[in-house]
Design an enzyme around this catalytic site. Structure first.
Site, PDB file in Angstrom:
ATOM      1  CG  ASP A  29      80.435 -24.899  29.315  1.00  0.00           C
ATOM      2  OD1 ASP A  29      80.566 -25.829  28.622  1.00  0.00           O
ATOM      3  OD2 ASP A  29      81.565 -24.385  29.877  1.00  0.00           O
ATOM      4  CB  SER A  71      83.909 -27.648  27.503  1.00  0.00           C
ATOM      5  OG  SER A  71      83.276 -27.884  28.606  1.00  0.00           O
ATOM      6  CD  GLN A  99      80.480 -29.283  26.973  1.00  0.00           C
ATOM      7  OE1 GLN A  99      81.027 -29.689  27.980  1.00  0.00           O
ATOM      8  NE2 GLN A  99      80.401 -27.903  26.888  1.00  0.00           N
TER       9      GLN A  99
END
Length: 293
Positions: free
Chosen positions: A206, A230, A280
């Site tokens: 991430d 995100s 993502q």
């Protein structure tokens, strides 16, 4: 062990508070972050650990799909409820909900599989990239920058990250393209537990994946009034690798529109084995004056 790495291990060492109704319940701490919001990779990794605690040791996580629902508060612990959705002959499925103040901040479904034989192929790792040792560390890049976020990036993250061609902390150098690569590994050795390395890989996945969107438009992290978050995160573990050894995280963005951008990533070990794939979508909002097409 250095403090950032010890904090990572402490965050992933969840407390089992027992089964309640139809869920297994775990709790874990929140790591400090300079802006007060829980790092998304932390909640992803903890949610994976919670799910791992409910499956047999011979079943390993191979995929997860998660939605970030609310920002987390670094001053409060997180509760994880795991629903044992399905246990089949080869696969197990778990749903993990992460809560603060009784409200979900992340919802994840993960799938686990017995170790099995099967077909083998993979894409090749990009060639002719500089070695990580030849690239500056975040501490070297941000030397002399007196800002809480810069200090955190430079000295308080449990991962060392070396950007190819260069980081976008303060500015975007070179051509504005929708791709980049990042060498990454923990700043010290981790225990040998394979599930710990898989969870830590989710944590690291991430970190920088949205940067391929930023780089395409010449947007640095320091851009005034930049808002990025995100929205969802998917990951597929293909092969086991140690996160305390250098890995290459190759990232690209195929599209950005409507205040959202999609980023895709592939993580290779140094020998070229494909360890994982990542996708993502993130919210990216930039003032008109902050764009550098």
């Amino acid at each position: 062990m250095n403090e950032p790495l010890a904090n990572l291990l402490a965050a992933l060492d969840l407390t089992d508070t027992g089964a309640q109704t139809s869920e297994d319940i775990f709790t874990g701490p929140s790591q400090w972050m300079p802006l007060g919001r829980v790092f998304g990779g932390q909640v992803l990794a903890q949610s994976c650990v919670a799910a791992m605690r409910t499956v047999p040791d011979d079943r390993i996580v191979h995929s997860m799909h998660a939605y970030f629902l609310r920002p987390g508060d670094v001053t409060k612990p997180i509760t994880f409820g795991v629903d044992r959705i399905h246990d089949g002959r080869s696969f197990s499925t778990r749903r993990t909900q992460a809560y603060q103040n009784g409200l979900p901040i992340l919802s994840m479904i993960a799938s686990f599989q017995d170790v099995d034989e099967g077909l083998e192929h993979q894409v090749e790792m990009p060639a002719d990239l500089p070695d990580p040792e030849s690239l500056p560390s975040p501490l070297e890049t941000l030397e002399g920058v007196d800002h809480p976020v810069a200090r955190y990036w430079a000295t308080e993250r449990p991962f060392d990250m070396r950007h190819v061609p260069s980081p976008i902390f303060l500015r975007v150098d070179g051509e504005h393209v929708a791709h980049q690569a990042v060498w990454i590994k923990t700043i010290g050795e981790l225990p040998d537990d394979p599930n710990l390395h898989r969870a830590a890989l989710a944590y690291a996945s991430d970190y920088s994946i949205l940067e391929s969107i930023f780089r395409r438009h010449g947007i640095a992290w320091s851009t005034p009034d930049l808002k990025a978050a995100s929205l969802d995160h998917a990951m597929w573990w293909h092969r086991f690798g140690r996160v305390d050894e250098w890995m290459l995280y190759v990232q690209e963005s195929p599209s950005a529109t409507g205040g959202r951008g999609l980023a895709l990533g592939r993580i290779f070990d140094r020998s070229g084995r494909l360890l994982a794939s990542v996708a993502q979508e993130g919210m990216v909002r930039v003032p008109l004056g902050g764009r550098r097409e």
